[in-house]
Every structure is written in C-alpha cells, then in structure tokens.
Write an enzyme that holds these catalytic residues in place. Structure first.
Site, PDB file in Angstrom:
ATOM      1  N   HIS A   1       0.840  -1.207   0.000  1.00 48.15           N
ATOM      2  CA  HIS A   1       0.000   0.000   0.000  1.00 48.15           C
ATOM      3  C   HIS A   1       0.877   1.260   0.000  1.00 48.15           C
ATOM      4  O   HIS A   1       0.596   2.229  -0.715  1.00 48.15           O
ATOM      5  CB  HIS A   1      -0.878   0.048   1.260  1.00 48.15           C
ATOM      6  CG  HIS A   1      -1.922  -1.018   1.363  1.00 48.15           C
ATOM      7  ND1 HIS A   1      -2.071  -1.807   2.484  1.00 48.15           N
ATOM      8  CD2 HIS A   1      -2.880  -1.422   0.494  1.00 48.15           C
ATOM      9  CE1 HIS A   1      -3.086  -2.646   2.298  1.00 48.15           C
ATOM     10  NE2 HIS A   1      -3.587  -2.435   1.088  1.00 48.15           N
TER      11      HIS A   1
ATOM     12  N   LYS B   1     -18.031  -6.050   7.498  1.00 51.67           N
ATOM     13  CA  LYS B   1     -16.910  -6.966   7.757  1.00 51.67           C
ATOM     14  C   LYS B   1     -16.438  -6.755   9.192  1.00 51.67           C
ATOM     15  O   LYS B   1     -16.606  -5.681   9.745  1.00 51.67           O
ATOM     16  CB  LYS B   1     -15.723  -6.626   6.844  1.00 51.67           C
ATOM     17  CG  LYS B   1     -15.830  -7.095   5.420  1.00 51.67           C
ATOM     18  CD  LYS B   1     -14.429  -6.999   4.792  1.00 51.67           C
ATOM     19  CE  LYS B   1     -14.475  -6.822   3.289  1.00 51.67           C
ATOM     20  NZ  LYS B   1     -13.139  -6.457   2.753  1.00 51.67           N
TER      21      LYS B   1
ATOM     22  N   ARG C   1      -1.889  -5.734  -8.165  1.00 55.80           N
ATOM     23  CA  ARG C   1      -0.705  -6.582  -7.997  1.00 55.80           C
ATOM     24  C   ARG C   1      -0.518  -7.537  -9.162  1.00 55.80           C
ATOM     25  O   ARG C   1       0.593  -7.937  -9.468  1.00 55.80           O
ATOM     26  CB  ARG C   1      -0.827  -7.401  -6.702  1.00 55.80           C
ATOM     27  CG  ARG C   1      -0.565  -6.605  -5.453  1.00 55.80           C
ATOM     28  CD  ARG C   1      -1.065  -7.345  -4.250  1.00 55.80           C
ATOM     29  NE  ARG C   1      -2.500  -7.569  -4.366  1.00 55.80           N
ATOM     30  CZ  ARG C   1      -3.274  -7.976  -3.372  1.00 55.80           C
ATOM     31  NH1 ARG C   1      -2.748  -8.235  -2.200  1.00 55.80           N
ATOM     32  NH2 ARG C   1      -4.572  -8.133  -3.548  1.00 55.80           N
TER      33      ARG C   1
ATOM     34  N   SER D   1      -3.141  -7.840   2.872  1.00 47.72           N
ATOM     35  CA  SER D   1      -3.476  -7.660   4.295  1.00 47.72           C
ATOM     36  C   SER D   1      -3.946  -8.975   4.894  1.00 47.72           C
ATOM     37  O   SER D   1      -3.638  -9.292   6.049  1.00 47.72           O
ATOM     38  CB  SER D   1      -4.560  -6.595   4.455  1.00 47.72           C
ATOM     39  OG  SER D   1      -4.080  -5.338   4.057  1.00 47.72           O
TER      40      SER D   1
HETATM   41  O1  PNS Z   1      -9.221  -2.662   0.340  1.00 46.04           O
HETATM   42  P1  PNS Z   1     -10.546  -3.110  -0.190  1.00 46.04           P
HETATM   43  O2  PNS Z   1     -11.319  -3.818   0.901  1.00 46.04           O
HETATM   44  O3  PNS Z   1     -10.421  -3.938  -1.446  1.00 46.04           O
HETATM   45  O4  PNS Z   1     -11.360  -1.770  -0.588  1.00 46.04           O
HETATM   46  C1  PNS Z   1     -12.666  -1.851  -1.098  1.00 46.04           C
HETATM   47  C2  PNS Z   1     -13.304  -0.453  -1.272  1.00 46.04           C
HETATM   48  C3  PNS Z   1     -13.261   0.337   0.032  1.00 46.04           C
HETATM   49  C4  PNS Z   1     -12.563   0.319  -2.325  1.00 46.04           C
HETATM   50  C5  PNS Z   1     -14.768  -0.709  -1.741  1.00 46.04           C
HETATM   51  O5  PNS Z   1     -15.375  -1.616  -0.862  1.00 46.04           O
HETATM   52  C6  PNS Z   1     -15.608   0.559  -1.803  1.00 46.04           C
HETATM   53  O6  PNS Z   1     -15.386   1.417  -2.625  1.00 46.04           O
HETATM   54  N1  PNS Z   1     -16.599   0.683  -0.903  1.00 46.04           N
HETATM   55  C7  PNS Z   1     -17.493   1.805  -0.873  1.00 46.04           C
HETATM   56  C8  PNS Z   1     -18.928   1.409  -1.303  1.00 46.04           C
HETATM   57  C9  PNS Z   1     -19.179   1.750  -2.775  1.00 46.04           C
HETATM   58  O7  PNS Z   1     -19.052   2.866  -3.199  1.00 46.04           O
HETATM   59  N2  PNS Z   1     -19.601   0.709  -3.533  1.00 46.04           N
HETATM   60  C10 PNS Z   1     -19.980   0.862  -4.924  1.00 46.04           C
HETATM   61  C11 PNS Z   1     -18.848   1.094  -5.892  1.00 46.04           C
HETATM   62  S1  PNS Z   1     -17.995  -0.332  -6.400  1.00 46.04           S
END
Ligand code: PNS
Length: 170
Positions: free
Chosen positions: A20, A44, A94, A132
């Site tokens: 990150h 989660k 990645r 992670s």
């Molecule tokens: O590190 P992660 O868990 O892969 O991140 C996921 C994240 C935070 C980018 C994703 O869950 C997110 O954007 N959540 C916000 C909800 C949202 O806007 N959802 C619709 C668009 S895909």
C-alpha cells in the site's frame, strides 16, 4: 498544463502493508494531493478497528508530503470523492487476480460518477504476494513480516498475538 489533481486512495487497510505504501508513494508523485480513505465497513469484522488502522497509516505516511489519512464511514465512494473535491480514485493492481474486481469497481464508479476516473498503479514486484489477509494470518502465527509491513504494524500484530495467547490461556 492542467491543475494538479486531488486523488482518493480507498481501502480497508487491515492493516496497511508496504505494498500500500508503495502505491501511495507512486500516487503522491503523480497527484497534487492524496487522501487515503480508510473504510469503516460495519459489514466486515476487521482485525483492527478503523481508529487503529487510521493511526497505523498516519504513523506510516508521516514522511510523505501531500498525503492525508481519513476514516471513510461508508456510503458511496464516489460521494466521498466528490465531497473532497477529488477527481481520481487510486487503486493498487498486484496482478491479473486483482484485475476483474478492480475493473468492475472502476466501471461501476464511472457509471455512478462519470467525471471520476480510476487510476490503477502497480506496486513493486517485491510486494506482488503481499496482502493484508496474508499479513494478518502470518502475523498471528508469529512469522517474520519486517520486510512487508511498516514497523508500527509489526508491533500491532505482536500485541494482537500476545493478547490472543493470553485469552486462550484464561
Ligand atoms: O481494500 P478493499 O477492501 O479492497 O477496498 C474496497 C473499497 C473500500 C474500495 C470498496 O469496498 C468501496 O469502494 N466501498 C465503498 C462502497 C461503494 O461505493 N460501492 C460501490 C462502488 S464499487
């Protein structure tokens, strides 16, 4: 020359890894201002509460100019991006295993907010196997993570492991 962009790098960061940080260092060189948005995500159950994830990130980015870390309490990511007057979402890629998920999210976010673009950055190959999820697993089993996560995260994982060992003895 266009004005420098404001970008948001969202994620769970449970916990932040050197992968990150590598993405942040690259994004910081491209964009004028980078906001790291740490998802609270009540759906989660993270290992580290959002306040601790934010604190670990702030500790890790303290030397990076123009990078700020904020909790992101849910709702649509694109709304958060627009509220922060940003136009770009940064994500790390990645390898091909990440691609499908990132592609779907990028297109959904574009559907919701056509003026917001997603920029995927590839971290160093040294972190291609770092996630992670694996860091949490290896950390709880006492594996050496010094090369893969910042020192504050090594200490936080050590504290978690010690607390769990004490719980299982009680
Ligand atoms: O590190 P992660 O868990 O892969 O991140 C996921 C994240 C935070 C980018 C994703 O869950 C997110 O954007 N959540 C916000 C909800 C949202 O806007 N959802 C619709 C668009 S895909």
């Amino acid at each position: 020359m266009p004005a420098p962009s404001r970008a948001v790098y969202p994620g769970s960061f449970d916990p932040v890894t050197n992968g990150h940080l590598d993405v942040m260092a690259r994004a910081q060189r491209i964009f004028g201002h980078l906001i790291v948005a740490v998802l609270r995500n009540p759906a989660k159950t993270p290992m580290f509460p959002v306040e601790e994830r934010v604190a670990l990130l702030r500790d890790s980015v303290s030397g990076m100019a123009n990078v700020e870390v904020e909790p992101f309490d849910g709702g649509l990511l694109v709304d958060f991006v627009r509220q922060r007057h940003a136009t770009v979402v940064v994500r790390g890629l990645r390898g091909v295993a990440d691609f499908e998920y990132e592609y779907q999210m990028a297109l959904m976010n574009r559907h919701l907010a056509p003026s917001v673009d997603t920029v995927c950055l590839m971290p160093s190959a040294a972190y291609a196997f770092t996630s992670s999820r694996l860091v949490r697993e290896v950390g709880m089993l006492g594996g050496d993570l010094h090369a893969l996560v910042p020192p504050a995260v090594v200490r936080a994982l050590d504290r978690r492991r010690a607390a769990r060992a004490q719980e299982s003895r009680a």
